[in-house]
Write an enzyme that holds these catalytic residues in place. Sequence first.
Site, PDB file in Angstrom:
ATOM      1  N   GLY A 111       0.849  -1.191   0.000  1.00 35.05           N
ATOM      2  CA  GLY A 111       0.000   0.000   0.000  1.00 35.05           C
ATOM      3  C   GLY A 111       0.880   1.234   0.000  1.00 35.05           C
ATOM      4  O   GLY A 111       2.068   1.161   0.311  1.00 35.05           O
TER       5      GLY A 111
ATOM      6  N   CYS B 107       5.758  -0.416   7.601  1.00 31.97           N
ATOM      7  CA  CYS B 107       5.407   0.808   6.869  1.00 31.97           C
ATOM      8  C   CYS B 107       6.633   1.253   6.093  1.00 31.97           C
ATOM      9  O   CYS B 107       7.739   1.268   6.631  1.00 31.97           O
ATOM     10  CB  CYS B 107       4.973   1.892   7.854  1.00 31.97           C
ATOM     11  SG  CYS B 107       4.507   3.432   7.044  1.00 31.97           S
ATOM     12  N   LEU B 108       6.416   1.621   4.839  1.00 29.83           N
ATOM     13  CA  LEU B 108       7.537   2.084   4.009  1.00 29.83           C
ATOM     14  C   LEU B 108       8.152   3.361   4.590  1.00 29.83           C
ATOM     15  O   LEU B 108       9.312   3.658   4.298  1.00 29.83           O
ATOM     16  CB  LEU B 108       7.059   2.324   2.572  1.00 29.83           C
ATOM     17  CG  LEU B 108       6.616   1.059   1.826  1.00 29.83           C
ATOM     18  CD1 LEU B 108       5.951   1.426   0.508  1.00 29.83           C
ATOM     19  CD2 LEU B 108       7.787   0.108   1.604  1.00 29.83           C
TER      20      LEU B 108
ATOM     21  N   HIS C  33      -2.731   7.152   7.426  1.00 31.50           N
ATOM     22  CA  HIS C  33      -1.743   8.080   6.846  1.00 31.50           C
ATOM     23  C   HIS C  33      -2.415   9.383   6.413  1.00 31.50           C
ATOM     24  O   HIS C  33      -1.857  10.468   6.593  1.00 31.50           O
ATOM     25  CB  HIS C  33      -1.067   7.460   5.619  1.00 31.50           C
ATOM     26  CG  HIS C  33       0.113   6.573   5.924  1.00 31.50           C
ATOM     27  ND1 HIS C  33       1.248   7.016   6.557  1.00 31.50           N
ATOM     28  CD2 HIS C  33       0.338   5.266   5.649  1.00 31.50           C
ATOM     29  CE1 HIS C  33       2.126   6.017   6.660  1.00 31.50           C
ATOM     30  NE2 HIS C  33       1.590   4.936   6.120  1.00 31.50           N
TER      31      HIS C  33
ATOM     32  N   GLN D 224       2.853  10.004   2.036  1.00 31.07           N
ATOM     33  CA  GLN D 224       4.172   9.357   2.104  1.00 31.07           C
ATOM     34  C   GLN D 224       5.091   9.839   0.992  1.00 31.07           C
ATOM     35  O   GLN D 224       6.310   9.735   1.111  1.00 31.07           O
ATOM     36  CB  GLN D 224       4.039   7.831   2.026  1.00 31.07           C
ATOM     37  CG  GLN D 224       3.375   7.216   3.247  1.00 31.07           C
ATOM     38  CD  GLN D 224       3.274   5.711   3.116  1.00 31.07           C
ATOM     39  OE1 GLN D 224       2.364   5.193   2.483  1.00 31.07           O
ATOM     40  NE2 GLN D 224       4.220   4.996   3.705  1.00 31.07           N
TER      41      GLN D 224
ATOM     42  N   HIS E 163      -4.629   1.112   7.507  1.00 32.34           N
ATOM     43  CA  HIS E 163      -3.275   1.683   7.668  1.00 32.34           C
ATOM     44  C   HIS E 163      -3.109   2.907   6.746  1.00 32.34           C
ATOM     45  O   HIS E 163      -2.573   3.939   7.164  1.00 32.34           O
ATOM     46  CB  HIS E 163      -2.256   0.576   7.350  1.00 32.34           C
ATOM     47  CG  HIS E 163      -0.816   0.989   7.328  1.00 32.34           C
ATOM     48  ND1 HIS E 163       0.114   0.519   8.229  1.00 32.34           N
ATOM     49  CD2 HIS E 163      -0.116   1.798   6.479  1.00 32.34           C
ATOM     50  CE1 HIS E 163       1.308   1.042   7.943  1.00 32.34           C
ATOM     51  NE2 HIS E 163       1.191   1.818   6.882  1.00 32.34           N
ATOM     52  N   GLU E 164      -3.594   2.793   5.504  1.00 30.08           N
ATOM     53  CA  GLU E 164      -3.444   3.904   4.542  1.00 30.08           C
ATOM     54  C   GLU E 164      -4.333   5.093   4.917  1.00 30.08           C
ATOM     55  O   GLU E 164      -3.907   6.247   4.788  1.00 30.08           O
ATOM     56  CB  GLU E 164      -3.758   3.444   3.115  1.00 30.08           C
ATOM     57  CG  GLU E 164      -2.932   2.278   2.580  1.00 30.08           C
ATOM     58  CD  GLU E 164      -1.448   2.387   2.821  1.00 30.08           C
ATOM     59  OE1 GLU E 164      -0.940   3.508   2.970  1.00 30.08           O
ATOM     60  OE2 GLU E 164      -0.795   1.329   2.886  1.00 30.08           O
TER      61      GLU E 164
HETATM   62  O1  GNR Z   1       4.104  -2.586   2.631  1.00 27.06           O
HETATM   63  C1  GNR Z   1       3.404  -2.493   3.643  1.00 27.06           C
HETATM   64  N1  GNR Z   1       3.124  -3.608   4.347  1.00 27.06           N
HETATM   65  C2  GNR Z   1       2.186  -3.665   5.377  1.00 27.06           C
HETATM   66  C3  GNR Z   1       2.150  -4.804   6.169  1.00 27.06           C
HETATM   67  C4  GNR Z   1       1.228  -4.930   7.181  1.00 27.06           C
HETATM   68  C5  GNR Z   1       0.329  -3.905   7.404  1.00 27.06           C
HETATM   69  C6  GNR Z   1       0.352  -2.769   6.633  1.00 27.06           C
HETATM   70  C7  GNR Z   1       1.270  -2.639   5.618  1.00 27.06           C
HETATM   71  S1  GNR Z   1       1.269  -1.230   4.623  1.00 27.06           S
HETATM   72  C8  GNR Z   1       2.932  -1.172   4.080  1.00 27.06           C
HETATM   73  C9  GNR Z   1       3.131  -0.086   3.036  1.00 27.06           C
HETATM   74  C10 GNR Z   1       2.902   1.269   3.669  1.00 27.06           C
HETATM   75  O2  GNR Z   1       3.663   1.809   4.408  1.00 27.06           O
HETATM   76  N2  GNR Z   1       1.761   1.844   3.413  1.00 27.06           N
HETATM   77  O3  GNR Z   1       1.471   3.026   3.989  1.00 27.06           O
HETATM   78 NI    NI Z   2       2.551   3.045   5.866  1.00 24.24          NI
END
Ligand code: GNR
Ligand code: NI
Length: 167
Positions: free
Chosen positions: A46, A91-92, A137, A51, A133-134
């Site tokens: 995601g 999270c990236l 953000h 980001q 999660h997104e």
């Molecule tokens: O790549 C991602 N892996 C992930 C693994 C478990 C729960 C959420 C994520 S999202 C993350 C990419 C990211 O930072 N998206 O904002």
């Molecule tokens: Ni993230």
Amino acid sequence: MAILGILTWPDPRLEQPCVPVQQVDDDVRQLLDDMAETMYQAPGIGLAAPQVNVHKRIIVVDVSEEHDRLVALINPEIVTAEGSQECEEGCLSVPGVFAPVTRAQRIKVRALDRDGEAFEFDAEDLLAVCIQHEIDHLDGKIFVEYLSRLKRDRIRKKLQKQAQRAM
Ligand code: GNR
Ligand code: NI
């Protein structure tokens, strides 16, 4: 298409709230394409616009192994949420850190697609985790906020040290 730079927490720009998209135009579609390319290249499941330092309510998600189920959402909203699940999240913008977070198991999502058409769908399991999660953000919230202060402070120190070394 282009690979975009990803901000790293605790960059304050990640905590800036994002504004809704008023008009789904070619610029928005270009951003969606660049975000998808950036997500696949990372690789991640995601990516949210803040980001890549764009403070608009835009996300891309693809939890498939084959990278063939891209979901592009503009102004996404969670309409209903049910149940709970714990998932090891990463999270990236918080590279190298993984920690369990509890979120809803199933959600109903409303959003605009890349043509600006409203649509609704149900998501569960990892797809539901990723969308939650997104959307966090977009509200300036990073998953480390769900951890204890002690863990969060350790992660902050580690990432600040890494950033120092990179300079
Ligand atoms: O790549 C991602 N892996 C992930 C693994 C478990 C729960 C959420 C994520 S999202 C993350 C990419 C990211 O930072 N998206 O904002
Ligand atoms: Ni993230």
